[in-house]
Design an enzyme around this catalytic site. Structure first.
Site, PDB file in Angstrom:
ATOM      1  N   HIS A 118       0.310  -1.218  -0.027  1.00  0.00           N
ATOM      2  CA  HIS A 118      -0.229   0.257   0.209  1.00  0.00           C
ATOM      3  C   HIS A 118       0.893   1.462  -0.230  1.00  0.00           C
ATOM      4  CE1 HIS A 118      -3.272  -2.706   0.779  1.00  0.00           C
ATOM      5  NE2 HIS A 118      -3.140  -3.013   1.972  1.00  0.00           N
ATOM      6  N   TYR A 170     -11.113  -1.327 -10.461  1.00  0.00           N
ATOM      7  CA  TYR A 170     -11.355  -1.625 -10.312  1.00  0.00           C
ATOM      8  C   TYR A 170     -12.826  -1.941 -10.484  1.00  0.00           C
ATOM      9  CZ  TYR A 170     -14.347  -4.133  -6.166  1.00  0.00           C
ATOM     10  OH  TYR A 170     -15.272  -4.607  -5.645  1.00  0.00           O
ATOM     11  N   THR A 205     -14.156 -14.801  -9.599  1.00  0.00           N
ATOM     12  CA  THR A 205     -15.410 -13.618  -9.081  1.00  0.00           C
ATOM     13  C   THR A 205     -15.495 -13.206  -7.626  1.00  0.00           C
ATOM     14  OG1 THR A 205     -17.392 -15.075  -8.637  1.00  0.00           O
ATOM     15  CG2 THR A 205     -16.662 -14.820 -11.210  1.00  0.00           C
ATOM     16  N   PHE A 206     -15.759 -11.868  -7.249  1.00  0.00           N
ATOM     17  CA  PHE A 206     -16.592 -11.626  -6.730  1.00  0.00           C
ATOM     18  C   PHE A 206     -16.928 -12.211  -5.388  1.00  0.00           C
ATOM     19  CE2 PHE A 206     -17.444  -8.817  -2.768  1.00  0.00           C
ATOM     20  CZ  PHE A 206     -16.246  -8.379  -2.610  1.00  0.00           C
ATOM     21  N   GLY A 228     -19.181  -5.396  -2.791  1.00  0.00           N
ATOM     22  CA  GLY A 228     -18.055  -4.958  -4.008  1.00  0.00           C
ATOM     23  C   GLY A 228     -18.784  -4.559  -4.731  1.00  0.00           C
TER      24      GLY A 228
END
Length: 275
Positions: A118, A170, A205-206, A228
């Site tokens: 990060h 995203y 997939t989320f 999400g």
């Protein structure tokens, strides 16, 4: 990805430490940026300066809670598809988190190593640039530690056109995961068949990640993989807050290369339930 038992153990320990620490003492500042005392130390940052990167290291950079666990899973599956060896990391995957001796242990890890971070681009160890490790830059918005999201974005914007940097949004992964995974694969120089890309997409997939989050990430899983959904901010932001975010975006990123790539109306809509 990281060994799940180690990951869960590290997170559980950090959660316990946070319960015992007064809110005013949960963060410390290093080189002007706040970090959580339960996950980072000044000693670790000083040791990080001497970290020896490899040319085939893959660095996944994102602001906290911006899809880092999702992209780590995808890249791990891509590496597995190419090497036929399941990728596991016995350390907590965030480069700057852990004890100061972790970098010595990481010398023994097989290549390619997948490193998440990060950190701002210019806070990464110099060996990352010297050895031209591949870097993925993941974007969306959430406000937590590691400093201001906008400072993070402005800093990475300076290097967005670097040939070793791949910008990933995203909302693009949410819109077409197959295309996104194919682009990531090509950036890494992997040659995978379309059916392999589709297979990785199906298990990445989320929804699939969220359903397995308790097993893979322990008690923090449901927090890491929430809704999400693009647009969920409407349930959490009021009009004034949204206007403040719009103004801040215009002030910091309008007219930049990164700002041009972002659909701010959509990106802002992912705050704060993105990953």
């Amino acid at each position: 990805m990281a060994d799940k038992s180690k990951f869960i153990e590290y997170i559980d320990d950090a959660l316990e430490k946070s319960k015992e620490t007064a809110l005013s003492h949960l963060f410390f500042t290093y080189q002007g940026i706040p970090y959580p005392v339960t996950m980072c130390t000044s000693e670790t940052f000083r040791a990080l300066d001497a970290f020896e990167a490899r040319s085939d290291d893959i660095v996944l950079a994102s602001y906290p809670k911006c899809g880092s666990n999702w992209i780590l899973h995808i890249v791990s599956e891509l590496v597995f598809a190419v090497s036929k060896k399941k990728y596991t990391c016995p350390e907590f995957p965030v480069l700057e988190c852990g004890d100061a001796e972790k970098y010595q242990r990481m010398k023994l890890f097989p290549s390619p190593r997948i490193l998440t971070t990060h950190l701002h681009y210019d806070k990464l160890p110099q060996s990352v640039f010297k050895n031209q490790a591949k870097k993925h830059f993941m974007e969306t918005v959430e406000s937590v530690s590691w400093g201001s999201y906008f400072d993070f974005a402005i800093n990475w914007n300076k290097y967005i056109d670097n040939e070793n940097v791949k910008f990933i949004l995203y909302e693009d992964l949410k819109e077409n995961l197959v295309v996104g995974i194919k682009e990531i694969s090509e950036f890494l120089g992997f040659s995978l068949a379309d059916e392999q890309i589709r297979a990785i997409s199906a298990q990445s997939t989320f929804q699939a990640m969220r359903e397995n989050s308790q097993e893979t990430h322990g008690a923090i899983g449901p927090f890491l993989f929430r809704k999400g959904e693009v647009g969920d901010w409407k349930n959490l932001f009021n009009e004034t807050q949204n206007q403040e975010m719009d103004e801040r975006f215009k002030e910091c990123l309008a007219g930049t290369s990164l700002g041009a790539k972002l659909n701010w109306n959509s990106v802002a809509s992912m705050c704060p339930a993105a990953s």
